[in-house]
Design a protein around this motif. Structure first.
Motif, PDB file in Angstrom:
ATOM      1  N   ASN A 327      59.174  70.573   7.806  1.00  0.00           N
ATOM      2  CA  ASN A 327      60.235  71.512   8.195  1.00  0.00           C
ATOM      3  C   ASN A 327      60.424  71.586   9.705  1.00  0.00           C
ATOM      4  N   ASP A 328      59.463  71.078  10.473  1.00  0.00           N
ATOM      5  CA  ASP A 328      59.556  71.098  11.944  1.00  0.00           C
ATOM      6  C   ASP A 328      60.003  69.744  12.494  1.00  0.00           C
ATOM      7  N   LEU A 329      60.542  68.879  11.639  1.00  0.00           N
ATOM      8  CA  LEU A 329      60.888  67.507  12.026  1.00  0.00           C
ATOM      9  C   LEU A 329      61.786  67.446  13.253  1.00  0.00           C
ATOM     10  N   VAL A 330      62.860  68.208  13.263  1.00  0.00           N
ATOM     11  CA  VAL A 330      63.836  68.087  14.350  1.00  0.00           C
ATOM     12  C   VAL A 330      63.307  68.695  15.638  1.00  0.00           C
ATOM     13  N   GLU A 331      62.872  69.952  15.596  1.00  0.00           N
ATOM     14  CA  GLU A 331      62.455  70.627  16.828  1.00  0.00           C
ATOM     15  C   GLU A 331      61.111  70.116  17.335  1.00  0.00           C
ATOM     16  N   GLY A 332      60.126  70.035  16.460  1.00  0.00           N
ATOM     17  CA  GLY A 332      58.777  69.653  16.882  1.00  0.00           C
ATOM     18  C   GLY A 332      58.544  68.158  16.940  1.00  0.00           C
ATOM     19  N   GLY A 333      59.472  67.382  16.364  1.00  0.00           N
ATOM     20  CA  GLY A 333      59.313  65.939  16.334  1.00  0.00           C
ATOM     21  C   GLY A 333      60.370  65.200  17.124  1.00  0.00           C
ATOM     22  N   ILE A 334      61.586  65.151  16.583  1.00  0.00           N
ATOM     23  CA  ILE A 334      62.679  64.397  17.217  1.00  0.00           C
ATOM     24  C   ILE A 334      62.943  64.898  18.638  1.00  0.00           C
ATOM     25  N   LYS A 335      63.181  66.183  18.778  1.00  0.00           N
ATOM     26  CA  LYS A 335      63.532  66.728  20.100  1.00  0.00           C
ATOM     27  C   LYS A 335      62.340  66.704  21.053  1.00  0.00           C
ATOM     28  N   ALA A 336      61.139  66.875  20.528  1.00  0.00           N
ATOM     29  CA  ALA A 336      59.954  66.816  21.389  1.00  0.00           C
ATOM     30  C   ALA A 336      59.810  65.427  22.006  1.00  0.00           C
ATOM     31  N   LEU A 337      60.080  64.391  21.223  1.00  0.00           N
ATOM     32  CA  LEU A 337      59.985  63.023  21.738  1.00  0.00           C
ATOM     33  C   LEU A 337      61.101  62.723  22.737  1.00  0.00           C
ATOM     34  N   ILE A 338      62.260  63.316  22.521  1.00  0.00           N
ATOM     35  CA  ILE A 338      63.381  63.089  23.440  1.00  0.00           C
ATOM     36  C   ILE A 338      63.133  63.797  24.772  1.00  0.00           C
ATOM     37  N   LYS A 339      62.660  65.033  24.708  1.00  0.00           N
ATOM     38  CA  LYS A 339      62.518  65.843  25.919  1.00  0.00           C
ATOM     39  C   LYS A 339      61.203  65.601  26.661  1.00  0.00           C
ATOM     40  N   ASP A 340      60.178  65.173  25.946  1.00  0.00           N
ATOM     41  CA  ASP A 340      58.856  65.063  26.566  1.00  0.00           C
ATOM     42  C   ASP A 340      58.159  63.788  26.093  1.00  0.00           C
ATOM     43  N   LYS A 341      58.865  62.683  26.218  1.00  0.00           N
ATOM     44  CA  LYS A 341      58.325  61.427  25.682  1.00  0.00           C
ATOM     45  C   LYS A 341      57.082  60.961  26.437  1.00  0.00           C
ATOM     46  N   GLU A 342      56.905  61.401  27.681  1.00  0.00           N
ATOM     47  CA  GLU A 342      55.729  60.974  28.439  1.00  0.00           C
ATOM     48  C   GLU A 342      54.443  61.546  27.871  1.00  0.00           C
ATOM     49  N   SER A 343      54.537  62.674  27.172  1.00  0.00           N
ATOM     50  CA  SER A 343      53.328  63.298  26.637  1.00  0.00           C
ATOM     51  C   SER A 343      52.932  62.757  25.275  1.00  0.00           C
ATOM     52  N   HIS A 344      53.805  61.936  24.679  1.00  0.00           N
ATOM     53  CA  HIS A 344      53.559  61.510  23.314  1.00  0.00           C
ATOM     54  C   HIS A 344      53.598  59.987  23.183  1.00  0.00           C
ATOM     55  N   VAL A 345      52.754  59.488  22.295  1.00  0.00           N
ATOM     56  CA  VAL A 345      52.871  58.102  21.842  1.00  0.00           C
ATOM     57  C   VAL A 345      53.456  58.119  20.443  1.00  0.00           C
ATOM     58  N   LYS A 346      52.784  58.797  19.535  1.00  0.00           N
ATOM     59  CA  LYS A 346      53.267  58.841  18.160  1.00  0.00           C
ATOM     60  C   LYS A 346      53.094  60.245  17.581  1.00  0.00           C
ATOM     61  N   ILE A 347      54.199  60.822  17.137  1.00  0.00           N
ATOM     62  CA  ILE A 347      54.180  62.099  16.407  1.00  0.00           C
ATOM     63  C   ILE A 347      54.267  61.786  14.924  1.00  0.00           C
ATOM     64  N   LEU A 348      53.313  62.321  14.167  1.00  0.00           N
ATOM     65  CA  LEU A 348      53.318  62.138  12.717  1.00  0.00           C
ATOM     66  C   LEU A 348      53.808  63.410  12.025  1.00  0.00           C
ATOM     67  N   VAL A 349      54.546  63.198  10.950  1.00  0.00           N
ATOM     68  CA  VAL A 349      54.958  64.311  10.082  1.00  0.00           C
ATOM     69  C   VAL A 349      54.042  64.310   8.869  1.00  0.00           C
ATOM     70  N   LYS A 350      53.374  65.432   8.655  1.00  0.00           N
ATOM     71  CA  LYS A 350      52.520  65.573   7.470  1.00  0.00           C
ATOM     72  C   LYS A 350      53.386  66.089   6.320  1.00  0.00           C
ATOM     73  N   VAL A 351      53.540  65.233   5.321  1.00  0.00           N
ATOM     74  CA  VAL A 351      54.433  65.574   4.207  1.00  0.00           C
ATOM     75  C   VAL A 351      53.642  66.115   3.013  1.00  0.00           C
ATOM     76  N   ASP A 352      52.526  65.433   2.675  1.00  0.00           N
ATOM     77  CA  ASP A 352      51.747  65.800   1.478  1.00  0.00           C
ATOM     78  C   ASP A 352      52.646  65.866   0.265  1.00  0.00           C
ATOM     79  N   GLY A 353      53.359  64.746   0.059  1.00  0.00           N
ATOM     80  CA  GLY A 353      54.309  64.687  -1.054  1.00  0.00           C
ATOM     81  C   GLY A 353      53.638  64.776  -2.414  1.00  0.00           C
TER      82      GLY A 353
END
Length: 354
Positions: A327-353
């Motif tokens: 549920n945090d995909l856009v704000e905590g994932g997509i936008k975080a990588l766009i705005k602060d890409k220097e702090s991240h290499v890979k953001i994972l989404v935990k789905v537990d499908g």
């Protein structure tokens, strides 16, 4: 079930969709962890590009499509005719879609299929959902000693492995990697797994310079501070690096690669280019240097990465800089990588499908 659906530019929605049936020769996977890729960011910022606006020739889907092409998961159901997988088995999915009939597929280059695409980008479901049905040929077993979290890194590592394989490295090689983004850092890790003698990384970001050192680069240089061509020649002890990987994809990196590589050395283009750039063939001609391009991966690359993870020669856990819920995909994932890409290499989404 829940699914992250891409509708168009800056429009991704986590919503409820129908569950697809599991048919002949198919496997249902409950995604566990899903990596957010640079391609996902490009789709969000300026797409649709890979996401089909007319029916895709293989998936037959159009937007909205479910995202997620870097994922691990657990088999929850197998269709008729499937014998090598069982419910409860940990797996990764190679998301390649290929027709098997075009000239590329006929010569064993299904990764550049004329009608090709990717599960999670071109339709056919995606990892950012509670359940995805895929052909059994797209599924690979994940050995018990590899955590599902690390399994989500197999896809980006396979891109790097395919690139390194194309370079035909020999023992004692010196290699220059241009660009320390996720794929450049993955290239470094694959080179380390192959015991490459000398790895030089060029990267502007201080944070990614630190990552490069942690992942095993022997020399990490800021291209604004150092003369990369001169220093890489000095460090190689010859006319330049044996191989240069261009993972940056900017005009300056192209020129640096051609100037730095040794006579009869190899430049491997890994980057995807967004626009045309000036190209002077004489920079290669006067050295009889080779310029080769790679795209994606093949099954043997996936299997090689899995084998090295199982053996412990690839240790990519530090690539994971954040884990977020679906549920945090856009704000905590997509936008975080766009705005602060220097702090991240890979953001994972935990789905537990399921």
């Amino acid at each position: 079930m829940r699914a992250a659906r891409y509708y168009g530019k800056e429009d991704i929605r986590v919503e409820e969709v129908e569950i697809d049936p599991c048919g002949d020769g198919q496997v249902r996977v409950a995604p566990s962890y899903v990596g957010i890729c640079g391609t996902d960011l490009h789709e969000f910022l300026g797409g649709p590009t890979f996401a089909p606006v007319t029916p895709h020739p293989l998936s037959h889907d159009t937007v909205p499509i479910t995202l997620g092409h870097e994922f691990s998961g657990v088999v929850s159901e197998v269709g008729p005719g499937v014998s090598q997988f069982n419910p409860g088995q940990h797996v990764v999915v190679q998301p390649t879609l290929s027709c098997g009939r075009c000239s590329a597929c006929s010569c064993g280059a299904e990764n550049v299929c004329e009608k090709g695409g990717f599960i999670g980008l071109s339709g056919g479901g995606g990892g950012l959902s509670d359940s995805v049905v895929v052909p059994q040929g797209s599924v690979l077993n994940l050995p018990e000693q590899i955590p599902l979290k690390v399994g989500a890194l197999v896809e980006p590592l396979s891109v790097a492995w395919h690139a390194v394989s194309a370079a035909a490295l020999i023992p004692g090689s010196t290699v220059l990697v241009l660009g320390g983004g996720p794929i450049g850092l993955a290239v470094v890790q694959c080179l380390v797994a192959l015991k490459t003698k000398k790895i030089i990384m060029s990267e502007l970001s201080k944070t990614r310079q630190r990552f490069a050192r942690e992942f095993g680069a022997h020399h990490v240089l800021d291209p604004k501070t150092y003369d990369l061509v001169a220093i890489s020649r000095e460090l190689s002890g010859q006319g330049g690096p044996d191989v240069v990987f261009d993972c940056a994809g900017v005009p300056a990196s192209l020129v640096t690669a051609f100037q730095a590589v040794k006579p009869r050395g190899t430049v491997v283009n890994v980057a995807i280019w967004e626009r045309e750039v000036p190209f002077q063939p004489n920079m290669l001609v006067f050295k009889e240097a080779h310029y080769t391009a790679v795209l994606g991966y093949q099954r043997e690359d996936f299997q090689a990465v899995i084998d090295h993870l199982a053996e412990g020669t690839l240790k990519p856990e530090r690539m994971i800089t954040s884990t977020i819920p679906l549920n945090d995909l856009v704000e905590g994932g997509i936008k975080a990588l766009i705005k602060d890409k220097e702090s991240h290499v890979k953001i994972l989404v935990k789905v537990d499908g399921q």
